[in-house]
Design a protein around this motif. Structure first.
Motif, mmCIF file in Angstrom:
data_model
loop_
_atom_site.group_PDB
_atom_site.id
_atom_site.type_symbol
_atom_site.label_atom_id
_atom_site.label_comp_id
_atom_site.label_asym_id
_atom_site.label_seq_id
_atom_site.Cartn_x
_atom_site.Cartn_y
_atom_site.Cartn_z
ATOM 1 N N ILE A 159 -3.804 -7.645 -8.108
ATOM 2 C CA ILE A 159 -4.815 -6.164 -8.708
ATOM 3 C C ILE A 159 -3.796 -5.206 -8.104
ATOM 4 O O ILE A 159 -4.493 -4.898 -6.379
ATOM 5 N N VAL A 160 -4.021 -4.173 -8.761
ATOM 6 C CA VAL A 160 -3.300 -3.128 -8.617
ATOM 7 C C VAL A 160 -4.863 -2.393 -8.642
ATOM 8 O O VAL A 160 -5.823 -2.289 -9.064
ATOM 9 N N THR A 161 -5.260 -1.787 -7.962
ATOM 10 C CA THR A 161 -6.622 -0.384 -7.349
ATOM 11 C C THR A 161 -5.762 0.705 -6.876
ATOM 12 O O THR A 161 -4.431 1.027 -6.872
ATOM 13 N N TYR A 162 -6.255 1.895 -7.169
ATOM 14 C CA TYR A 162 -6.411 2.492 -6.647
ATOM 15 C C TYR A 162 -7.297 3.671 -6.660
ATOM 16 O O TYR A 162 -8.827 3.183 -6.335
ATOM 17 N N PHE A 163 -7.422 4.322 -5.281
ATOM 18 C CA PHE A 163 -8.047 5.459 -4.103
ATOM 19 C C PHE A 163 -8.271 6.972 -5.072
ATOM 20 O O PHE A 163 -6.700 6.815 -3.980
ATOM 21 N N MET A 164 -9.195 7.206 -4.686
ATOM 22 C CA MET A 164 -8.969 8.564 -5.719
ATOM 23 C C MET A 164 -10.086 9.153 -4.999
ATOM 24 O O MET A 164 -11.348 9.602 -4.914
ATOM 25 N N SER A 165 -9.288 10.995 -4.383
ATOM 26 C CA SER A 165 -10.567 11.580 -4.174
ATOM 27 C C SER A 165 -10.391 13.278 -4.325
ATOM 28 O O SER A 165 -8.945 13.393 -4.674
ATOM 29 N N PHE A 166 -11.081 12.802 -4.648
ATOM 30 C CA PHE A 166 -11.720 14.451 -5.670
ATOM 31 C C PHE A 166 -13.121 14.816 -5.826
ATOM 32 O O PHE A 166 -13.957 14.307 -5.484
ATOM 33 N N ASN A 167 -12.822 16.299 -5.472
ATOM 34 C CA ASN A 167 -14.461 16.752 -4.869
ATOM 35 C C ASN A 167 -15.552 16.037 -4.119
ATOM 36 O O ASN A 167 -16.370 16.400 -4.277
ATOM 37 N N LEU B 13 -3.822 6.557 -3.597
ATOM 38 C CA LEU B 13 -3.261 5.935 -3.608
ATOM 39 C C LEU B 13 -3.307 4.582 -3.944
ATOM 40 O O LEU B 13 -4.643 4.598 -4.237
ATOM 41 N N ILE B 14 -2.257 3.737 -4.313
ATOM 42 C CA ILE B 14 -2.215 2.721 -4.908
ATOM 43 C C ILE B 14 -2.339 1.571 -4.253
ATOM 44 O O ILE B 14 -1.320 1.691 -2.660
ATOM 45 N N ALA B 15 -3.001 0.623 -4.271
ATOM 46 C CA ALA B 15 -2.900 -0.791 -2.572
ATOM 47 C C ALA B 15 -2.839 -2.276 -3.669
ATOM 48 O O ALA B 15 -3.631 -1.922 -5.077
ATOM 49 N N ASN B 16 -2.024 -2.974 -3.492
ATOM 50 C CA ASN B 16 -2.502 -4.626 -4.312
ATOM 51 C C ASN B 16 -3.222 -5.302 -3.502
ATOM 52 O O ASN B 16 -3.386 -5.805 -2.314
ATOM 53 N N ALA B 17 -3.988 -6.092 -4.578
ATOM 54 C CA ALA B 17 -5.242 -6.873 -3.882
ATOM 55 C C ALA B 17 -4.306 -8.352 -4.579
ATOM 56 O O ALA B 17 -4.476 -8.811 -5.510
ATOM 57 N N ILE C 155 0.900 -1.497 0.003
ATOM 58 C CA ILE C 155 -0.171 -0.175 -0.137
ATOM 59 C C ILE C 155 0.942 1.272 -0.063
ATOM 60 O O ILE C 155 2.171 1.401 0.563
ATOM 61 N N SER C 156 0.382 2.200 -1.207
ATOM 62 C CA SER C 156 1.249 3.217 -1.155
ATOM 63 C C SER C 156 1.022 4.337 0.051
ATOM 64 O O SER C 156 -0.303 4.517 1.005
ATOM 65 N N GLU C 157 2.196 5.364 0.255
ATOM 66 C CA GLU C 157 1.176 6.641 0.995
ATOM 67 C C GLU C 157 0.883 7.413 0.144
ATOM 68 O O GLU C 157 0.749 7.333 -1.334
ATOM 69 N N PRO C 158 -0.205 8.183 0.565
ATOM 70 C CA PRO C 158 -1.237 8.755 -0.073
ATOM 71 C C PRO C 158 -0.314 9.938 -0.845
ATOM 72 O O PRO C 158 0.993 10.611 -0.572
#
Length: 350
Positions: free
Chosen positions: A118-126, A86-90, A62-65
């Motif tokens: 599986i690579v996943t991204y969590f994106m916080s926007f608006n 941030l990027i997290a591998n499942a 899991i990457s840092e934000p």
């Protein structure tokens, strides 16, 4: 290492308001997927250890934000937008097809388990957090959704739903206005998907030839149908990107065909394009369409459909070496075809 293309499935999260919420409520989770068995195997299954009769979905690296800063221009000013992600591998265990040996006995788990990451991204926007799963395999998408927690995944995402005529409008802009969408953004190329964009295992089913030269697409549009998926090459001062997109903003990004035109950020190329596409480019396309929609739907769409229809007729006549007399047999009055040729605003040289 950068992939040649990345397939992205987009989900809006509900009950999650920040990346801190993601770390607390999602990235601490694991999921246990039991081995499926028949009633006759019940005694055997009861004798197996938990590890032997279950498959486990867990989070790996899991990457840092991180933060991507982009400049957004409007009529009055240039302002900076920040996108947190941030990027997290499942890490996913799942069963092989073969579960039994030649005697019908259940194989040891090590012989009947597959592993994938599986690579996943969590994106916080608006003020909204989205999940992006990088996989074209529907089964893996379902497994990652279980790991995230299906209760955290919204049933719909209005912000990223593509208006039904946006793809047709893009095709119109490409043909009629040389792909100029506004002063900052150009549509360099466009290709089309017609019909179903999703099959059993893959988000995207295939691509067509160049749509502007594809007579079947022109016939499709002239018959009043709506494109549901396209592949486009878009360029502005920041990027030159090639990607496919469907009506729910699921995408496939062709990384090797895409380039940064500025040294915007230090992110890996694939990460940059994923975040840029979802935080900037897709919202911008929707905004441009919304500004043009009233005029397009009230007049331009009908005229464009008629023009595409005439080009289809011209192509069929040319390909089949037909004469006007041949075509006129389809009509009750021979003059009907001539009237089509002489329709105001359109010139078709048959």
């Amino acid at each position: 290492m950068t992939s040649s293309k990345i397939t992205c499935k987009l989900f809006k999260l509900t009950g999650i308001n920040s990346l801190d919420d993601v770390k607390i409520n999602i990235l601490n989770r694991s999921f246990t997927d039991p081995l499926l068995f028949t009633k006759s195997d019940r005694d055997i299954m009861n004798s197996l250890s938990d590890d032997e009769k279950n498959f486990y979905f867990t989070w790996g690296d899991i990457s840092e934000p991180n933060e991507l800063k982009l400049q957004k221009k409007d009529v009055k000013e240039v302002r900076e937008e920040c996108v947190d992600y941030l990027i997290a591998n499942a890490n996913i265990e799942y069963p092989k097809r073969r579960k039994r040996d030649s005697n019908g006995n259940i194989l040891p788990k090590v012989q009947r388990v597959n592993y994938t990451q599986i690579v996943t991204y969590f994106m916080s926007f608006n003020n909204t957090v989205h999940l992006i799963i990088c996989s074209s395999n529907d089964s893996h998408l379902g497994r990652v959704r279980k790991l995230v927690g299906t209760n955290f995944i919204a049933h719909s995402d209005k912000d990223y739903e593509i208006p039904s005529d946006l793809f047709n409008w893009l095709f119109y802009q490409y043909v009629e206005n040389n792909g100029c969408l506004n002063k900052e953004l150009d549509l360099i190329n466009i290709s089309g998907f017609i019909g179903n964009a999703v099959d059993e295992h893959n988000v995207f089913k295939g691509t067509s030839d160049q749509t502007s030269e594809l007579i079947i697409t022109k016939a499709f549009i002239s018959n009043g149908e709506t494109l549901r998926t396209i592949t486009a090459r878009l360029r502005n001062e920041d990027i030159d990107i090639v990607f496919a997109i469907d009506y729910e903003s699921n995408t496939q990004i062709f990384i090797n065909q895409s380039e940064k035109l500025k040294l915007l950020e230090a992110e890996e190329k694939d990460t940059f394009f994923i975040i840029y596409l979802y935080s900037h480019l897709i919202p911008n396309l929707k905004s441009l369409y919304n500004e043009a929609a009233e005029q397009f739907l009230s007049s331009e769409k009908k005229h464009f459909s008629e023009k595409m229809g005439l080009e289809v007729i011209k192509s069929i006549i040319s390909k089949n070496s037909l004469s006007i007399e041949d075509v006129s047999r389809l009509f009750n009055v021979n003059g009907d075809v001539r009237e089509i040729e002489q329709k105001p605003n359109f010139t078709v040289n048959l």
